[in-house]
Design a protein around this motif. Structure first.
Motif, PDB file in Angstrom:
ATOM      1  N   GLN A   7      63.170  26.370  80.166  1.00  0.00           N
ATOM      2  CA  GLN A   7      64.482  26.915  79.840  1.00  0.00           C
ATOM      3  C   GLN A   7      64.494  27.553  78.458  1.00  0.00           C
ATOM      4  O   GLN A   7      65.162  28.573  78.243  1.00  0.00           O
ATOM      5  CB  GLN A   7      65.533  25.805  79.917  1.00  0.00           C
ATOM      6  CG  GLN A   7      65.847  25.351  81.323  1.00  0.00           C
ATOM      7  CD  GLN A   7      66.841  24.201  81.354  1.00  0.00           C
ATOM      8  OE1 GLN A   7      67.126  23.583  80.332  1.00  0.00           O
ATOM      9  NE2 GLN A   7      67.385  23.913  82.539  1.00  0.00           N
ATOM     10  N   VAL A   8      63.752  26.960  77.530  1.00  0.00           N
ATOM     11  CA  VAL A   8      63.696  27.509  76.170  1.00  0.00           C
ATOM     12  C   VAL A   8      62.853  28.773  76.127  1.00  0.00           C
ATOM     13  O   VAL A   8      63.277  29.814  75.623  1.00  0.00           O
ATOM     14  CB  VAL A   8      63.136  26.455  75.187  1.00  0.00           C
ATOM     15  CG1 VAL A   8      62.894  27.091  73.819  1.00  0.00           C
ATOM     16  CG2 VAL A   8      64.076  25.277  75.073  1.00  0.00           C
ATOM     17  N   ILE A   9      61.638  28.691  76.688  1.00  0.00           N
ATOM     18  CA  ILE A   9      60.703  29.818  76.613  1.00  0.00           C
ATOM     19  C   ILE A   9      61.193  31.011  77.424  1.00  0.00           C
ATOM     20  O   ILE A   9      61.018  32.166  77.032  1.00  0.00           O
ATOM     21  CB  ILE A   9      59.306  29.373  77.097  1.00  0.00           C
ATOM     22  CG1 ILE A   9      58.739  28.317  76.143  1.00  0.00           C
ATOM     23  CG2 ILE A   9      58.350  30.569  77.173  1.00  0.00           C
ATOM     24  CD1 ILE A   9      57.454  27.679  76.621  1.00  0.00           C
ATOM     25  N   LEU A  10      61.810  30.719  78.581  1.00  0.00           N
ATOM     26  CA  LEU A  10      62.271  31.794  79.464  1.00  0.00           C
ATOM     27  C   LEU A  10      63.735  32.151  79.242  1.00  0.00           C
ATOM     28  O   LEU A  10      64.326  32.869  80.051  1.00  0.00           O
ATOM     29  CB  LEU A  10      62.057  31.387  80.931  1.00  0.00           C
ATOM     30  CG  LEU A  10      60.613  31.116  81.354  1.00  0.00           C
ATOM     31  CD1 LEU A  10      60.548  30.649  82.787  1.00  0.00           C
ATOM     32  CD2 LEU A  10      59.752  32.372  81.166  1.00  0.00           C
ATOM     33  N   HIS A  11      64.306  31.666  78.158  1.00  0.00           N
ATOM     34  CA  HIS A  11      65.703  31.979  77.863  1.00  0.00           C
ATOM     35  C   HIS A  11      65.868  33.483  77.659  1.00  0.00           C
ATOM     36  O   HIS A  11      64.988  34.144  77.070  1.00  0.00           O
ATOM     37  CB  HIS A  11      66.141  31.237  76.590  1.00  0.00           C
ATOM     38  CG  HIS A  11      67.624  31.246  76.383  1.00  0.00           C
ATOM     39  ND1 HIS A  11      68.284  32.314  75.795  1.00  0.00           N
ATOM     40  CD2 HIS A  11      68.578  30.336  76.694  1.00  0.00           C
ATOM     41  CE1 HIS A  11      69.579  32.048  75.743  1.00  0.00           C
ATOM     42  NE2 HIS A  11      69.787  30.862  76.274  1.00  0.00           N
ATOM     43  N   PRO A  12      66.951  34.059  78.153  1.00  0.00           N
ATOM     44  CA  PRO A  12      67.162  35.517  78.001  1.00  0.00           C
ATOM     45  C   PRO A  12      67.074  35.993  76.557  1.00  0.00           C
ATOM     46  O   PRO A  12      66.572  37.097  76.297  1.00  0.00           O
ATOM     47  CB  PRO A  12      68.568  35.725  78.568  1.00  0.00           C
ATOM     48  CG  PRO A  12      68.746  34.612  79.546  1.00  0.00           C
ATOM     49  CD  PRO A  12      68.006  33.442  78.970  1.00  0.00           C
ATOM     50  N   TYR A  13      67.559  35.183  75.610  1.00  0.00           N
ATOM     51  CA  TYR A  13      67.503  35.591  74.208  1.00  0.00           C
ATOM     52  C   TYR A  13      66.060  35.710  73.721  1.00  0.00           C
ATOM     53  O   TYR A  13      65.732  36.604  72.944  1.00  0.00           O
ATOM     54  CB  TYR A  13      68.261  34.592  73.339  1.00  0.00           C
ATOM     55  CG  TYR A  13      68.381  35.011  71.888  1.00  0.00           C
ATOM     56  CD1 TYR A  13      69.304  35.980  71.505  1.00  0.00           C
ATOM     57  CD2 TYR A  13      67.551  34.470  70.912  1.00  0.00           C
ATOM     58  CE1 TYR A  13      69.412  36.385  70.184  1.00  0.00           C
ATOM     59  CE2 TYR A  13      67.641  34.866  69.586  1.00  0.00           C
ATOM     60  CZ  TYR A  13      68.583  35.819  69.227  1.00  0.00           C
ATOM     61  OH  TYR A  13      68.668  36.225  67.919  1.00  0.00           O
ATOM     62  N   VAL A  14      65.192  34.808  74.201  1.00  0.00           N
ATOM     63  CA  VAL A  14      63.766  34.882  73.844  1.00  0.00           C
ATOM     64  C   VAL A  14      63.160  36.159  74.411  1.00  0.00           C
ATOM     65  O   VAL A  14      62.397  36.862  73.738  1.00  0.00           O
ATOM     66  CB  VAL A  14      63.007  33.641  74.350  1.00  0.00           C
ATOM     67  CG1 VAL A  14      61.510  33.768  74.085  1.00  0.00           C
ATOM     68  CG2 VAL A  14      63.550  32.379  73.693  1.00  0.00           C
ATOM     69  N   SER A  15      63.503  36.465  75.660  1.00  0.00           N
ATOM     70  CA  SER A  15      62.994  37.690  76.292  1.00  0.00           C
ATOM     71  C   SER A  15      63.473  38.933  75.554  1.00  0.00           C
ATOM     72  O   SER A  15      62.707  39.885  75.342  1.00  0.00           O
ATOM     73  CB  SER A  15      63.436  37.745  77.764  1.00  0.00           C
ATOM     74  OG  SER A  15      62.944  36.635  78.479  1.00  0.00           O
TER      75      SER A  15
END
Length: 249
Positions: A7-15
């Motif tokens: 959830q953290v790594i694939l969070h939209p903000y990370v993307s």
């Protein structure tokens, strides 16, 4: 645990952040923000007598400055192309002239800046007096580019205000054609967006102008003011670039 990590790594903000950083201009905006924050913080720490802590931020500022010069090596050609496109475009003469002047000034500024980078990394060897002259010329061209940009902004803001007033006065009273009214509203919204963008860039220029003016000794301000002004303009540029890359998200 893996679910939380996903959830953290694939969070939209990370993307979105990765997408922002994949563009050279996005990284430059980020590095510039950190660079001028470092300049302000180094001044603040020095004013409190914390020389060791200040030296750390001063070093970071210097290395980011050299790194950004490397990232901008191809930028002069972009500004030259923009100047040629502005010269072949049609529109208000004043806006066209100031746009050409801005692009040519930035072309010269970044060309001299590239020479300063080559000297800093010891690729070429400039005499101290020559390096000082190149630095001064670079800052003069930078200042000229900002002044052209400010003038362009004022002229464009005046024209857009006149167009907006003319559009408002064209509003018909009584029975209205729905298609014409829809087109008028679309044009009005487009004008308002253009006016907002013009004001935004104008504010950035008003903050940025302190940097070359200070470097040239035209204004007597300390590194704290210069760092703060650069930090604010960098944050504004960062935000604008983020919205442009991530489509307003």
């Amino acid at each position: 645990m893996s679910t939380i990590a996903s959830q953290v790594i694939l969070h939209p903000y990370v993307s979105q952040s990765l997408k922002f950083g994949s563009f050279n201009v996005g990284r430059d905006k980020l590095y510039r923000t950190v660079q001028y924050f470092s300049r302000f913080l180094a001044w603040f720490l020095l004013s409190r007598g914390k020389k060791v802590e200040a030296a750390r931020w001063t070093a970071l500022k210097g290395h980011l400055g050299i790194g950004r010069k490397l990232m901008r090596l191809g930028k002069p050609v972009e500004h030259l192309q923009a100047a040629l496109r502005a010269a072949s475009s049609t529109g208000e003469v004043g806006e066209q002239v100031t746009s050409i002047g801005r692009q040519l000034a930035y072309f010269g500024y970044l060309t001299y800046d590239a020479a300063l980078w080559a000297n800093a990394v010891k690729f070429i060897a400039l005499k101290p007096s020559t390096a000082e002259k190149v630095t001064k010329t670079s800052n003069r061209l930078w200042l000229a580019g900002i002044l052209f940009s400010i003038t362009h902004g004022l002229l464009k803001a005046g024209r857009l205000a006149h167009d907006a007033k003319k559009l408002r006065n064209s509003e018909t009273w009584g029975e209205k054609d729905l298609s014409d009214e829809a087109q008028r509203e679309v044009r009005q919204l487009a004008l308002e967006n253009l006016r907002a963008d013009t004001r935004y860039q104008f504010i950035i220029d008003l903050f940025d102008i302190w940097i070359p003016a200070s470097n040239l000794g035209l204004v007597n301000v300390n590194d704290g003011i210069v760092g703060f002004a650069g930090f604010i303009s960098s944050l504004m540029g960062l935000r604008a670039q983020w919205l442009a890359i991530n489509h307003g998200k």
